[in-house]
Design a protein around this motif. Structure first.
Motif, PDB file in Angstrom:
ATOM      1  N   GLU A  89       0.871  -1.004   0.031  1.00  0.00           N
ATOM      2  CA  GLU A  89      -0.018   0.119  -0.030  1.00  0.00           C
ATOM      3  C   GLU A  89       0.860   1.231  -0.034  1.00  0.00           C
ATOM      4  O   GLU A  89       0.622   2.444  -0.796  1.00  0.00           O
ATOM      5  CB  GLU A  89      -1.260   0.226   1.503  1.00  0.00           C
ATOM      6  N   LEU A  90       2.423   0.732   0.349  1.00  0.00           N
ATOM      7  CA  LEU A  90       3.454   2.953   0.292  1.00  0.00           C
ATOM      8  C   LEU A  90       3.507   2.580  -0.848  1.00  0.00           C
ATOM      9  O   LEU A  90       3.250   4.451  -1.398  1.00  0.00           O
ATOM     10  CB  LEU A  90       4.094   2.499   1.387  1.00  0.00           C
ATOM     11  N   ALA A  91       3.795   1.496  -1.600  1.00  0.00           N
ATOM     12  CA  ALA A  91       3.960   1.633  -2.419  1.00  0.00           C
ATOM     13  C   ALA A  91       3.246   2.360  -3.900  1.00  0.00           C
ATOM     14  O   ALA A  91       3.279   2.993  -4.575  1.00  0.00           O
ATOM     15  CB  ALA A  91       4.574  -0.049  -3.478  1.00  0.00           C
ATOM     16  N   MET A  92       1.992   1.823  -4.049  1.00  0.00           N
ATOM     17  CA  MET A  92       0.604   1.954  -3.842  1.00  0.00           C
ATOM     18  C   MET A  92      -0.045   3.939  -3.681  1.00  0.00           C
ATOM     19  O   MET A  92       0.110   4.550  -4.879  1.00  0.00           O
ATOM     20  CB  MET A  92      -0.626   1.414  -3.898  1.00  0.00           C
ATOM     21  N   GLN A  93       0.538   4.329  -2.478  1.00  0.00           N
ATOM     22  CA  GLN A  93       0.592   5.782  -2.102  1.00  0.00           C
ATOM     23  C   GLN A  93       1.062   6.279  -2.879  1.00  0.00           C
ATOM     24  O   GLN A  93       1.688   8.083  -3.103  1.00  0.00           O
ATOM     25  CB  GLN A  93       0.013   6.054  -0.731  1.00  0.00           C
ATOM     26  N   LYS A  94       2.296   6.174  -2.286  1.00  0.00           N
ATOM     27  CA  LYS A  94       3.650   7.119  -3.438  1.00  0.00           C
ATOM     28  C   LYS A  94       3.491   7.356  -4.941  1.00  0.00           C
ATOM     29  O   LYS A  94       3.697   8.449  -5.537  1.00  0.00           O
ATOM     30  CB  LYS A  94       4.856   6.307  -2.809  1.00  0.00           C
ATOM     31  N   VAL A  95       2.965   6.485  -6.408  1.00  0.00           N
ATOM     32  CA  VAL A  95       2.080   6.987  -7.241  1.00  0.00           C
ATOM     33  C   VAL A  95       1.377   6.870  -7.039  1.00  0.00           C
ATOM     34  O   VAL A  95       1.248   8.002  -8.173  1.00  0.00           O
ATOM     35  CB  VAL A  95       2.269   4.843  -7.866  1.00  0.00           C
ATOM     36  N   LEU A  96       0.398   6.830  -6.654  1.00  0.00           N
ATOM     37  CA  LEU A  96      -0.818   8.107  -6.262  1.00  0.00           C
ATOM     38  C   LEU A  96      -0.800   9.291  -6.131  1.00  0.00           C
ATOM     39  O   LEU A  96      -1.241  10.407  -7.157  1.00  0.00           O
ATOM     40  CB  LEU A  96      -2.337   7.759  -5.477  1.00  0.00           C
ATOM     41  N   ASP A  97       0.224   9.875  -5.146  1.00  0.00           N
ATOM     42  CA  ASP A  97       1.516  10.933  -4.605  1.00  0.00           C
ATOM     43  C   ASP A  97       1.458  11.944  -6.109  1.00  0.00           C
ATOM     44  O   ASP A  97       1.186  13.087  -6.215  1.00  0.00           O
ATOM     45  CB  ASP A  97       1.939  11.126  -3.708  1.00  0.00           C
ATOM     46  N   HIS A  98       1.879  10.830  -6.731  1.00  0.00           N
ATOM     47  CA  HIS A  98       2.429  11.236  -8.488  1.00  0.00           C
ATOM     48  C   HIS A  98       1.511  11.980  -9.311  1.00  0.00           C
ATOM     49  O   HIS A  98       2.507  13.239  -9.612  1.00  0.00           O
ATOM     50  CB  HIS A  98       3.055  10.200  -9.168  1.00  0.00           C
ATOM     51  N   GLY A  99       0.882  11.550  -9.131  1.00  0.00           N
ATOM     52  CA  GLY A  99      -0.459  12.181  -9.967  1.00  0.00           C
ATOM     53  C   GLY A  99      -0.694  11.583 -10.970  1.00  0.00           C
ATOM     54  O   GLY A  99      -1.704  12.217 -11.705  1.00  0.00           O
ATOM     55  N   HIS A 100      -0.357  10.612 -12.110  1.00  0.00           N
ATOM     56  CA  HIS A 100      -0.352   9.735 -13.161  1.00  0.00           C
ATOM     57  C   HIS A 100      -1.182   9.037 -13.329  1.00  0.00           C
ATOM     58  O   HIS A 100      -1.894   8.489 -13.852  1.00  0.00           O
ATOM     59  CB  HIS A 100       0.636   9.758 -13.686  1.00  0.00           C
ATOM     60  N   VAL A 101      -2.250   8.645 -11.865  1.00  0.00           N
ATOM     61  CA  VAL A 101      -3.369   7.289 -12.206  1.00  0.00           C
ATOM     62  C   VAL A 101      -4.129   7.590 -10.854  1.00  0.00           C
ATOM     63  O   VAL A 101      -3.506   8.148  -9.964  1.00  0.00           O
ATOM     64  CB  VAL A 101      -1.962   5.792 -12.661  1.00  0.00           C
ATOM     65  N   GLN A 102      -5.160   6.438 -11.156  1.00  0.00           N
ATOM     66  CA  GLN A 102      -5.658   6.441  -9.928  1.00  0.00           C
ATOM     67  C   GLN A 102      -6.355   5.150  -9.417  1.00  0.00           C
ATOM     68  O   GLN A 102      -5.372   3.997 -10.123  1.00  0.00           O
ATOM     69  CB  GLN A 102      -7.160   6.728 -10.909  1.00  0.00           C
ATOM     70  N   ARG A 103      -6.434   5.648  -8.236  1.00  0.00           N
ATOM     71  CA  ARG A 103      -6.711   4.167  -8.124  1.00  0.00           C
ATOM     72  C   ARG A 103      -7.716   3.516  -8.418  1.00  0.00           C
ATOM     73  O   ARG A 103      -8.205   3.349  -8.601  1.00  0.00           O
ATOM     74  CB  ARG A 103      -6.958   4.486  -6.340  1.00  0.00           C
ATOM     75  N   PRO A 104      -7.112   1.833  -8.516  1.00  0.00           N
ATOM     76  CA  PRO A 104      -7.521   0.816  -9.121  1.00  0.00           C
ATOM     77  C   PRO A 104      -9.310   0.428  -8.494  1.00  0.00           C
ATOM     78  O   PRO A 104      -9.847   0.527  -9.419  1.00  0.00           O
ATOM     79  CB  PRO A 104      -6.911  -0.288  -9.605  1.00  0.00           C
ATOM     80  N   PHE A 105      -9.676   0.580  -6.999  1.00  0.00           N
ATOM     81  CA  PHE A 105     -10.474   0.604  -7.060  1.00  0.00           C
ATOM     82  C   PHE A 105     -10.268   1.285  -5.205  1.00  0.00           C
ATOM     83  O   PHE A 105      -9.230   1.196  -5.133  1.00  0.00           O
ATOM     84  CB  PHE A 105     -11.018  -1.041  -6.918  1.00  0.00           C
ATOM     85  N   ASP A 106     -11.732   0.937  -4.815  1.00  0.00           N
ATOM     86  CA  ASP A 106     -11.922   1.655  -3.558  1.00  0.00           C
ATOM     87  C   ASP A 106     -11.270   0.986  -2.315  1.00  0.00           C
ATOM     88  O   ASP A 106     -10.898   2.219  -1.577  1.00  0.00           O
ATOM     89  CB  ASP A 106     -13.363   2.357  -3.057  1.00  0.00           C
ATOM     90  N   THR A 107     -10.943  -0.519  -2.124  1.00  0.00           N
ATOM     91  CA  THR A 107     -10.538  -1.033  -0.987  1.00  0.00           C
ATOM     92  C   THR A 107      -9.252  -0.572  -0.864  1.00  0.00           C
ATOM     93  O   THR A 107      -8.431  -1.028  -1.840  1.00  0.00           O
ATOM     94  CB  THR A 107     -10.801  -2.085  -1.100  1.00  0.00           C
ATOM     95  N   GLU A 108      -8.884  -0.010   0.139  1.00  0.00           N
ATOM     96  CA  GLU A 108      -7.775   0.439   0.347  1.00  0.00           C
ATOM     97  C   GLU A 108      -6.909  -1.583   1.360  1.00  0.00           C
ATOM     98  O   GLU A 108      -7.633  -2.389   1.886  1.00  0.00           O
ATOM     99  CB  GLU A 108      -6.824   1.266   1.561  1.00  0.00           C
ATOM    100  N   CYS A 109      -6.074  -1.789   0.530  1.00  0.00           N
ATOM    101  CA  CYS A 109      -5.571  -3.079   0.828  1.00  0.00           C
ATOM    102  C   CYS A 109      -3.941  -2.302   1.231  1.00  0.00           C
ATOM    103  O   CYS A 109      -3.092  -2.130   0.812  1.00  0.00           O
ATOM    104  CB  CYS A 109      -5.657  -4.010  -0.407  1.00  0.00           C
TER     105      CYS A 109
END
Length: 468
Positions: free
Chosen positions: A259-279
């Protein structure tokens, strides 16, 4: 950069005569640029950078280096993460930038002959133009060179289906440390005539000689690739998930990240979370689906994994654009965490041991440095894990790296416990050199040194890498 190293005038004259003055550089900017790779631990300090364009020119350079007793460091795309291409002691940097030609294509053999400076993406594009496919792929494909990939036996995101770079090398032309030109295996698929010397140069990091050309096998292009991103509750769910899918369909990739890696990528602003559930963790898997029954099997496995509690949520690509977007969740991680000065480890264990191994490592870091964030990602389908420890703002870079050196001892003790590797695909270079004994026995290292003595008796080829 340290004080400049003075090159013998006679040597500089002969290099200029051989290559032309425009392909011999001694200015500070050039020495810094071509004298380093992606690592930041060691300062570059070469004496000269040269740009040959033929195997024969490389041979002349190696002979001159032997004559003047000056070491050589090969330089490719400089994307390495282990300081394998850093020239820090007055070396001649031999850049392969001008050796970038695709020389021959053999359709019946599904093979291409290339110079070692060909960029990975350049080869992939060429293969695509000829309705073929070069499957070894990674984030640095746009700048990494094939000679460097071969010298580190690069892996990447498709290993679970296609294997490492070694699997695709059918032959090599090399200039040994003695200055001999060897044409090894000559592209043959079958050749039972003794020692397969080409394999010694794959993964040798330029310590035995310089790779100048390669015969590379190609494959048919995959059809109708589909991507799923699945959220999982813990590490223990990942291996049953892998087994469930592999038992029904052939995967071309099986990646994971936290999830930390996911959050860093999302913070970069180029892609969106693939689904609402945080895992806690995510798995990205890819497979060919040219026929509807394959899609049906994939959905059947997905539903089974949901019922078993191995998957909390998930998404399947619905278009080529979504395939690319989902892949960015994984491929953008390295760029996204770069501002946090990550301390990187590239390690591997048997797939069976991955869950227990990760738990052990997380406990080590939590016990020693509870303030450190761990960013996990990697090619979990082939047992390759990237452990990235992110620098807290309160520590300077030097303080942080010093603390990570202490963590390293515990990490590599754990690697040894599981009979794993301290470097799965990035090579040893200078950064992993002190830890080679965690993966190789004393007897193995002695044989490696004996091989180097045969090919490079004057020890001029990329010294200080792999071992002293």
């Amino acid at each position: 950069m340290n004080a400049a190293v003075t090159l013998p005038k006679d040597l500089l004259t002969q290099l200029n005569d051989l290559l032309g003055e425009d392909r011999v550089k001694t200015d500070t900017d050039s020495l810094v640029h071509w004298g380093k790779d992606y690592t930041k631990h060691f300062d570059p300090n070469p004496s000269v950078v040269v740009f040959p364009s033929t195997t024969e020119q490389v041979q002349c350079i190696v002979k001159l280096a032997n004559e003047f007793n000056i070491a050589i460091t090969p330089s490719g795309g400089r994307t390495g993460l282990s300081a394998g291409a850093v020239a820090s002691n007055g070396e001649i940097v031999v850049s392969m930038d001008k050796m970038n030609q695709i020389l021959d294509f053999y359709p019946a053999d599904r093979m291409v002959r290339i110079q070692s400076g060909v960029v990975t993406e350049q080869l992939q594009t060429y293969a695509q133009q000829h309705d073929m496919y070069y499957p070894v792929d990674f984030a640095s494909a746009g700048s990494s060179q094939m000679g460097g990939n071969i010298s580190t036996n690069a892996g990447g995101i498709k290993v679970i289906r296609y294997g490492m770079t070694r699997n695709w090398v059918l032959g090599l032309t090399v200039v040994t440390g003695k200055g001999d030109i060897l044409h090894l295996n000559k592209g043959m698929m079958k050749n039972a005539t003794g020692y397969a010397l080409q394999h010694l140069f794959i993964g040798a990091e330029g310590t035995l000689g310089l790779i100048t050309e390669a015969e590379i096998k190609l494959e048919r292009a995959p059809q109708d690739l589909q991507v799923m991103v699945l959220g999982v509750p813990d590490f223990d769910a990942v291996m049953p998930l892998l087994h469930a899918f592999q038992s029904k369909i052939d995967l071309t990739a099986f990646e994971f990240f936290g999830e930390l890696a996911m959050q860093k990528v999302l913070d970069h602003g180029h892609v969106q979370r693939p689904f609402d559930t945080e895992c806690p963790f995510y798995v990205l898997l890819e497979f060919e689906a040219p026929y509807e029954p394959i899609m049906d099997k994939a959905m059947e496995v997905f539903e089974h994994c949901m019922e078993e509690g191995w998957v909390l949520d998930g998404v399947m690509s619905q278009s080529l654009e979504q395939v690319e977007s989902l892949w960015r969740l994984r491929e953008d991680i390295s760029e996204s965490i770069t501002p946090f000065t990550p301390y990187k480890n590239d390690i591997s264990v048997l797939i069976t041991h991955v869950p227990a191994f990760i738990k052990d490592i997380e406990a080590i870091v939590a016990d020693n440095y509870p303030d450190f964030e761990i960013c996990w990602f990697g090619h979990i389908g082939d047992g390759n894990l990237h452990l990235n420890i992110l620098k807290p703002e309160s520590l300077s870079k030097d303080e942080f790296f010093e603390k990570c050196q202490v963590v390293n001892k515990h990490v590599f003790d754990t690697v040894k416990k599981y009979n794993g590797s301290i470097s799965a695909e990035h090579g040893v270079g200078m950064t992993k050199k002190p830890y080679l004994e965690y993966t190789k026995s004393a007897e193995e290292i002695a044989y490696m040194k004996a091989l180097k003595q045969v090919f490079d008796p004057n020890k001029i080829m990329n010294p200080g890498k792999l071992f002293d």
